[in-house]
Design an enzyme around this catalytic site. Structure first.
Site, PDB file in Angstrom:
ATOM      1  N   CYS B 166       0.868  -1.140  -0.066  1.00  0.00           N
ATOM      2  CA  CYS B 166       0.137   0.106  -0.008  1.00  0.00           C
ATOM      3  C   CYS B 166       0.902   1.186  -0.014  1.00  0.00           C
ATOM      4  O   CYS B 166       0.402   2.430   0.130  1.00  0.00           O
ATOM      5  CB  CYS B 166      -1.038  -0.119   1.006  1.00  0.00           C
ATOM      6  SG  CYS B 166      -2.123  -1.563   0.983  1.00  0.00           S
ATOM      7  N   HIS B 297      -1.638   8.783   4.939  1.00  0.00           N
ATOM      8  CA  HIS B 297      -2.050   7.498   4.416  1.00  0.00           C
ATOM      9  C   HIS B 297      -3.660   7.215   4.798  1.00  0.00           C
ATOM     10  O   HIS B 297      -4.294   7.208   3.915  1.00  0.00           O
ATOM     11  CB  HIS B 297      -1.108   6.576   5.177  1.00  0.00           C
ATOM     12  CG  HIS B 297      -1.386   4.986   4.646  1.00  0.00           C
ATOM     13  ND1 HIS B 297      -1.290   4.799   3.419  1.00  0.00           N
ATOM     14  CD2 HIS B 297      -1.737   4.057   5.016  1.00  0.00           C
ATOM     15  CE1 HIS B 297      -1.480   3.514   3.189  1.00  0.00           C
ATOM     16  NE2 HIS B 297      -1.760   2.974   4.303  1.00  0.00           N
ATOM     17  N   HIS B 332      -9.671   2.460  -0.061  1.00  0.00           N
ATOM     18  CA  HIS B 332      -8.304   2.238   0.194  1.00  0.00           C
ATOM     19  C   HIS B 332      -7.812   1.937  -1.166  1.00  0.00           C
ATOM     20  O   HIS B 332      -8.183   0.529  -1.416  1.00  0.00           O
ATOM     21  CB  HIS B 332      -7.858   1.483   1.173  1.00  0.00           C
ATOM     22  CG  HIS B 332      -6.486   1.330   1.467  1.00  0.00           C
ATOM     23  ND1 HIS B 332      -5.700   1.578   0.554  1.00  0.00           N
ATOM     24  CD2 HIS B 332      -5.809   1.038   2.528  1.00  0.00           C
ATOM     25  CE1 HIS B 332      -4.321   1.282   0.883  1.00  0.00           C
ATOM     26  NE2 HIS B 332      -4.269   1.125   2.092  1.00  0.00           N
TER      27      HIS B 332
END
Lengths: 380, 416, 87
Positions: B166, B297, B332
């Site tokens: 990620c 994030h 996400h």
């Protein structure tokens, strides 16, 4: 960010670029550098009969790492949910970083990076996880401990965790070209000041899932080599040597992307010519070549490219696939360690170069050029 | 080697659940649009809730002209489409791009795991010998970058896929920055791509980190992530090259930092992440005080948001810049996340605004940052920080700056 | 929490699961030794325990119960309660 010439004047070394100071391999030949060198010297293919109870693969044989299960490789602690690819990488990095007496080798510090090539992480981990989601009572009855294994950077992350590597941690997916792309990445990290030394290599695991995917994807290729696996890593340093002698300089890495299979020869030959030019070397200085050596048309195209780039000269050839099988993402890393290993026992290598070439089925072709120290400098 | 070159962003390509194409994505960011809706890409029977941020109107053929689409999976389609858009946005003739040495680097978490889901379905139903060979050929993750390069007809190119989970988008952009900066390549197309898959949804669900309805980063009652998909690709070139061809410069890449926690496979380590932020500042030649905005994030999980906020406070002290999470809007998007966020940062710098953190009700006192709740605001931004953290303890922080024609970007008026 | 009856059979099955996941010897764990403080558990291991219990006993345990699953005693109570709810 070239180094100043003062860095190594006292050494009078011919090495000017980043250099390889040590390496290790976990392969079908066994665990560690000595096993790899011995296997390469003896040139006996290693073939394991697959236990059908453990592997329901579309083959009866493969080239497996002996004792390649994570628990056998690393012991019981922390390996309960570890997959095979991760175990192989953790073991190879561990071997590399240990000087043989349980002490860490010099040249590795807080900023040391890890750049690891892989084809697709562990397709077995990914597919087993999805299989559980599809077949258990509830779709979320998956094993949470194995979720990190389904992410492709698992082997690099675990290698960092188990060996305390806190520098940049990079995973590269480039099929057979993975190790070459990893080397390129490693030297860019160095040039731009992100790391001084880099643990660099690749890993590939055997699994029934991988064997089935290959079987479906490449049935048209005719007789395929046995499926192989393993991990090979090296320490790439820059600046003054700290991790030991400079075994070889990484003189150049060149990669390209042919439009079609018919262009593989031309594009790869161009890569080799560019690499030689970048290093200021000519074809006569090439002591050995270690090609990917795939069967079929891609292997033929690779041989033609080497013929073309080297003007028909035939340096010493080091072939890994016929011994270790189709080792996928780790193939080019094994080709590099084969060159390093052969150079150690071949005086002809002194002051000359070795070429690693690869042709990935997905399209990327490339080469790495290693230059070995000259006889007048000995091996520092 | 000649002195390092300045690196600028001249092309943007975005495929997201709040808009495909940069203009549409910008519209979504300004409006604080939400991409959340019921998941349809796999059978959700048995899950108690299954919201996600899927892209349900993506027609690959309308963006991708040269790639044989059937031979590539969904993530590769996203990557190729976004790369094509970035080149068109940059006004760079395809011929000129092909003539130059280039880099194509695509970050990803799952590669073509959507196809692996399908192959496992076939295996479970009919046995492994009945898997579809066309789908099996699409699996290798290296194909994401190859797809983008092939779509553009690039041969003299390094095509590399970075599956660093990620944080992969920032890794890819950092790599492109280095390659252009040192003069090794003329152009770098870099970013990330991922497609929603059952495997990842089931995994995060099992960890208890999938929100039932919406993603609420930094909110006291946040319940987790929504899985999303898409791609973001940026075209990078040297300032010299951009000026010579009269390109529009969207922003400048100032630098980046990478490190690894070497601690826990999934839990973030705030000290280590703070160290990564400092590495990025050093690499970019800026001080913490120079940062005007942080694109977090900001996944919306209990653990991430509080660790990230603490790491930010470690570095910035009481003068914490405004810190937003576009995951509140697009979910996400895994390996694409920090690439799409980098595009959002670039647009924020260029357009002078801050995209909001939507779905926000009450800031968690443990996070204690200004997340610009629910409504975009105007802002004059010179330096923006883009955060990414990943499984495996892989951290990557990217620094972007405004390019001013009057002089070099950066608060010191020329930091290099 | 009221304690539903916990039989020794359940306790021994739960203990097997937990000690296997925490990679410790069964004799090192007591009913009240704490997973996190005494046996180095973390949040991922806690979810692993929850997941394994759900599958083994065919029960559903809410994530919120993790706060009660700090030792063998707590886990057995949560499992017994979930099993009772299912019947």
């Amino acid at each position: 960010m070239t180094r100043t010439s003062g860095d190594r004047t006292a050494e009078a070394s011919p090495v000017t670029g980043p250099f390889i100071s040590t390496w290790s391999a976990v392969s079908a030949f066994g665990i560690g550098r000595e096993s790899f060198s011995a296997g390469l010297r003896d040139r006996k293919p290693v073939v394991t009969a697959l236990d059908p109870d453990q592997w329901s693969a579309p083959a009866t044989e493969a080239c497996l790492v002996p004792g390649g299960d994570p628990r056998e490789l690393l012991g019981r602690k922390g390996t309960r949910s570890m997959d095979r690819a991760t175990g192989l990488a953790v073991a190879a990095v561990g071997r590399l970083l240990d000087d043989g007496t349980g002490t860490r080798i010099p040249g590795v510090d807080e900023s040391t990076a890890l750049v690891l090539g892989t084809s697709n992480g562990s397709v077995r981990s990914i597919m087993s996880f999805t299989r559980d989601a599809l077949t258990e009572d509830k779709p979320y009855h998956v094993d949470p401990a194995r979720f990190p294994n389904t992410v492709m950077n698992c082997a690099a992350g675990q290698s960092a965790i188990r060996h305390g590597l806190r520098g940049p941690n990079v995973t590269i997916a480039g099929g057979r070209a993975s190790a070459l792309l990893a080397l390129n990445h490693a030297q860019r990290l160095q040039r731009s000041g992100h790391a001084r030394s880099v643990v660099c290599g690749a890993v590939e695991e055997f699994s029934a899932e991988r064997a089935w995917l290959d079987w479906h994807a490449h049935t048209e290729q005719g007789r395929a080599p046995l499926t192989g696996e393993g991990s090979a890593v090296l320490l790439l340093e820059s600046g003054a040597p700290r991790g030991g002698a400079a075994l070889a300089e990484l003189a150049a890495v060149e990669v390209g992307l042919p439009h079609a299979e018919s262009e593989v020869t031309a594009v790869l030959a161009d890569c080799v010519r560019r690499a030689l030019a970048r290093a200021g070397l000519d074809a006569d200085s090439v002591w050995a070549v270690a090609p990917a050596d795939l069967p079929g048309t891609l292997g033929t195209a690779e041989r033609h490219a080497l013929d073309e780039a080297l003007g028909g000269r035939t340096p010493r050839g080091l072939l890994c696939t016929e011994l270790l099988g189709d080792t996928g993402a780790v193939s080019a890393a094994f080709q590099i360690t084969a060159l390093l290993s052969a150079a150690e026992s071949d005086p002809e290598s002194a002051g000359r170069a070795g070429v690693v070439t690869t042709v990935d089925r997905e399209g990327v072709v490339g080469c790495a050029l290693l230059r070995f120290p000259g006889p007048e400098h000995g091996r520092r | 080697m000649s002195s390092p070159r300045r690196v600028v962003i001249t092309g943007l390509g975005a495929v997201t659940s709040i808009g495909t194409g940069v203009a549409e994505f910008l519209g979504g960011l300004r409006a604080g649009r939400s991409g959340a809706k019921p998941v349809t890409s796999f059978d959700v029977t048995g899950f108690e809730h299954a919201q996600g941020c899927e892209i349900d109107d993506f027609d690959a053929a309308s963006y991708v002209h040269n790639l044989p689409l059937r031979e590539y999976g969904r993530a590769s389609h996203f990557a190729a489409a976004a790369a094509r858009m970035a080149v068109e946005d940059a006004g760079l003739p395809a011929h000129d791009l092909r003539q130059a040495r280039s880099l194509v680097t695509v970050g990803t978490t799952d590669g073509e795991s959507r196809d692996l889901d399908r192959l496992v379905q076939q295996e479970v139903a009919h046995g492994p010998e009945r898997m579809d060979p066309v789908v099996a050929r699409r699996v290798p993750a290296g194909r994401l970058s190859v797809a983008a390069a092939r779509e553009l007809g690039l041969v003299n190119v390094e095509a590399v896929t970075l599956p660093t989970a990620c944080a992969a988008g920032n890794y890819a952009i950092g790599y492109g920055y280095d390659a252009v900066r040192t003069g090794e390549v003329e152009f770098a197309l870099c970013g990330g791509a991922d497609a929603v898959c059952l495997k990842t949804f089931a995994g995060f669900y099992r960890l208890g980190t999938i929100a039932p309805e919406r993603c609420q980063p930094f909110d006291r009652h946040r319940k987790g992530i929504l899985t999303g998909e898409g791609a973001g690709i940026l075209l990078l070139e040297s300032l010299e090259s951009a000026l010579a061809r009269g390109a529009t410069i969207h922003a400048e890449v100032l630098g980046y930092g990478l490190n690894c926690d070497a601690d826990h496979p999934v839990a973030p380590n705030e000290d280590s992440f703070a160290r990564c932020v400092r590495l990025a500042h050093d690499n970019a030649g800026i001080a913490a005080d120079d940062v005007d905005l942080i694109s977090a994030h900001g996944t919306g999980t209990k653990a991430n948001d509080v660790s990230e906020a603490r790491a930010i406070r470690q570095v910035f002290g009481d003068k914490t810049p405004r810190t937003v999470s576009i995951k509140s809007m697009i979910g996400h998007t895994m390996g694409a996340a920090s690439a799409i966020a980098a595009i959002a940062c670039t647009l924020a710098i260029r357009e002078g605004f801050i995209p909001p953190t939507i779905n926000h009700v009450e800031t968690d006192p443990e996070c204690d940052i200004d997340c610009v709740p629910n409504e975009a605001v105007d802002a004059d931004l010179r330096v923006v920080q883009n955060n990414a953290l990943a499984f495996g303890g892989n951290n990557a922080v990217l620094m972007l700056g405004r390019y001013d024609t009057g002089g070099p970007a950066g608060p010191a008026g020329g930091h290099r | 929490m009221t304690s539903p009856s916990i039989d020794t059979d359940l306790e021994s099955k739960v203990k097997d699961i937990v000690t296997d996941i925490l990679e410790i010897e069964p004799e090192d764990m007591t009913l009240t030794s704490r997973f996190k403080e005494d046996h180095d558990a973390d949040s991922l291991l806690a979810i692993e325990i929850l997941a394994s219990l759900e599958k083994t006993f065919k029960i559903t345990i809410a994530q919120e119960q993790l706060v009660n699953m700090v030792n063998l005693q707590g886990v057995c109570e949560v499992v017994a309660e979930a099993a009772a709810r299912r019947q």
